[in-house]
Scaffold this active site. Structure first.
Site, PDB file in Angstrom:
ATOM      1  N   ASP A  23       0.863  -1.172   0.000  1.00 15.14           N
ATOM      2  CA  ASP A  23       0.000   0.000   0.000  1.00 15.14           C
ATOM      3  C   ASP A  23       0.908   1.233   0.000  1.00 15.14           C
ATOM      4  O   ASP A  23       2.090   1.144   0.354  1.00 15.14           O
ATOM      5  CB  ASP A  23      -0.873  -0.041   1.252  1.00 15.14           C
ATOM      6  CG  ASP A  23      -1.668   1.222   1.453  1.00 15.14           C
ATOM      7  OD1 ASP A  23      -2.365   1.635   0.509  1.00 15.14           O
ATOM      8  OD2 ASP A  23      -1.581   1.808   2.549  1.00 15.14           O
ATOM      9  N   ASP A  25      -0.105   5.179   0.879  1.00 18.55           N
ATOM     10  CA  ASP A  25      -0.315   6.152   1.957  1.00 18.55           C
ATOM     11  C   ASP A  25      -0.443   5.450   3.304  1.00 18.55           C
ATOM     12  O   ASP A  25      -1.275   4.570   3.490  1.00 18.55           O
ATOM     13  CB  ASP A  25      -1.562   6.987   1.675  1.00 18.55           C
ATOM     14  CG  ASP A  25      -1.459   7.762   0.370  1.00 18.55           C
ATOM     15  OD1 ASP A  25      -0.345   8.158  -0.004  1.00 18.55           O
ATOM     16  OD2 ASP A  25      -2.501   7.955  -0.285  1.00 18.55           O
ATOM     17  N   ASP A 148      -1.776  -0.569   5.883  1.00 18.26           N
ATOM     18  CA  ASP A 148      -2.205  -0.052   7.186  1.00 18.26           C
ATOM     19  C   ASP A 148      -3.714  -0.084   7.359  1.00 18.26           C
ATOM     20  O   ASP A 148      -4.216   0.419   8.368  1.00 18.26           O
ATOM     21  CB  ASP A 148      -1.692   1.382   7.388  1.00 18.26           C
ATOM     22  CG  ASP A 148      -2.340   2.384   6.427  1.00 18.26           C
ATOM     23  OD1 ASP A 148      -2.583   2.008   5.260  1.00 18.26           O
ATOM     24  OD2 ASP A 148      -2.608   3.537   6.838  1.00 18.26           O
TER      25      ASP A 148
END
Length: 209
Positions: A23, A25, A148
């Site tokens: 991922d 960001d 996240d």
């Protein structure tokens, strides 16, 4: 159809081999909501070292990222290109590289009609992983997905990959308030990408023995 930006896969990569899908960001760079200006893009500490270690292990590293800010009209495609050029530059300063960047620019409430759709590439759907696997010769089921958010973990689980939750970005909040209610649970929880890379490298070595 997802957007794709890529550089050649590392010379050690072979068709159907494992990769690490990251991922963006909150995993690679600071989670700042929408990166609507280049000044808001900052690599998280240790990210360059983490990705370099994965490169040296011979694991292709591929970024898979939802970018609904493009769909919503918060920034133009040219800024997304600028951000990714900066990411490549900052990683190169630390001897690291990513082998591809795959972007979902869609959202059902997109401002621009071309982005307004229920696509198969917005995570937790698996279109970005499948596209990267086809184009770069990777095997999702023997790969790793690091992020996240629980959407990253559900995406990984859907393709049979090992999943890692990092506690940067939204990770701590998702772990505390979202995760306990989820059927899908991470294979590993890491404080950051550097710890995640160490676990992936150790697990890869154990599988190869």
């Amino acid at each position: 159809m997802a957007f794709q930006e890529s550089s050649p896969v590392c010379s050690n990569a072979k068709p159907g081999r494992a990769a690490v899908f990251l991922d963006r960001d909150g995993t690679i760079n600071e989670q700042m909501g929408y990166i609507n200006h280049i000044s808001r893009f900052h690599l998280l500490p240790g990210v360059g070292r983490a990705i370099r270690a994965l490169n040296e292990c011979g694991l292709p590293v591929v970024v898979v990222t939802n970018q609904s800010g493009l769909a919503r009209g918060y920034f133009p495609a040219s800024l997304l290109d600028e951000v990714h050029r900066e990411m490549h530059r900052l990683l190169a300063l630390e001897g690291a590289r990513v082998d591809g960047i795959y972007i979902c620019p869609h959202h059902p409430e997109a401002k621009e009609e071309r982005y307004r759709q229920h696509c198969n590439c917005r995570k937790p759907k698996t279109g970005l992983i499948e596209q990267a696997a086809t184009e770069l010769g990777l095997d999702p089921a023997s790969s790793y997905i690091v992020g996240d958010r629980w959407s990253d973990l559900r995406c990984g689980a859907a393709v049979g990959a090992a999943t890692v939750l990092v506690l940067t970005g939204y990770g701590q909040g998702d772990a505390a308030y979202i995760g306990p209610k989820q059927a899908v649970q991470p294979d590993y929880v890491a404080s950051d990408l550097e710890e995640a890379a160490r676990w992936i490298i150790a697990r890869t070595a154990a599988v190869q023995e």
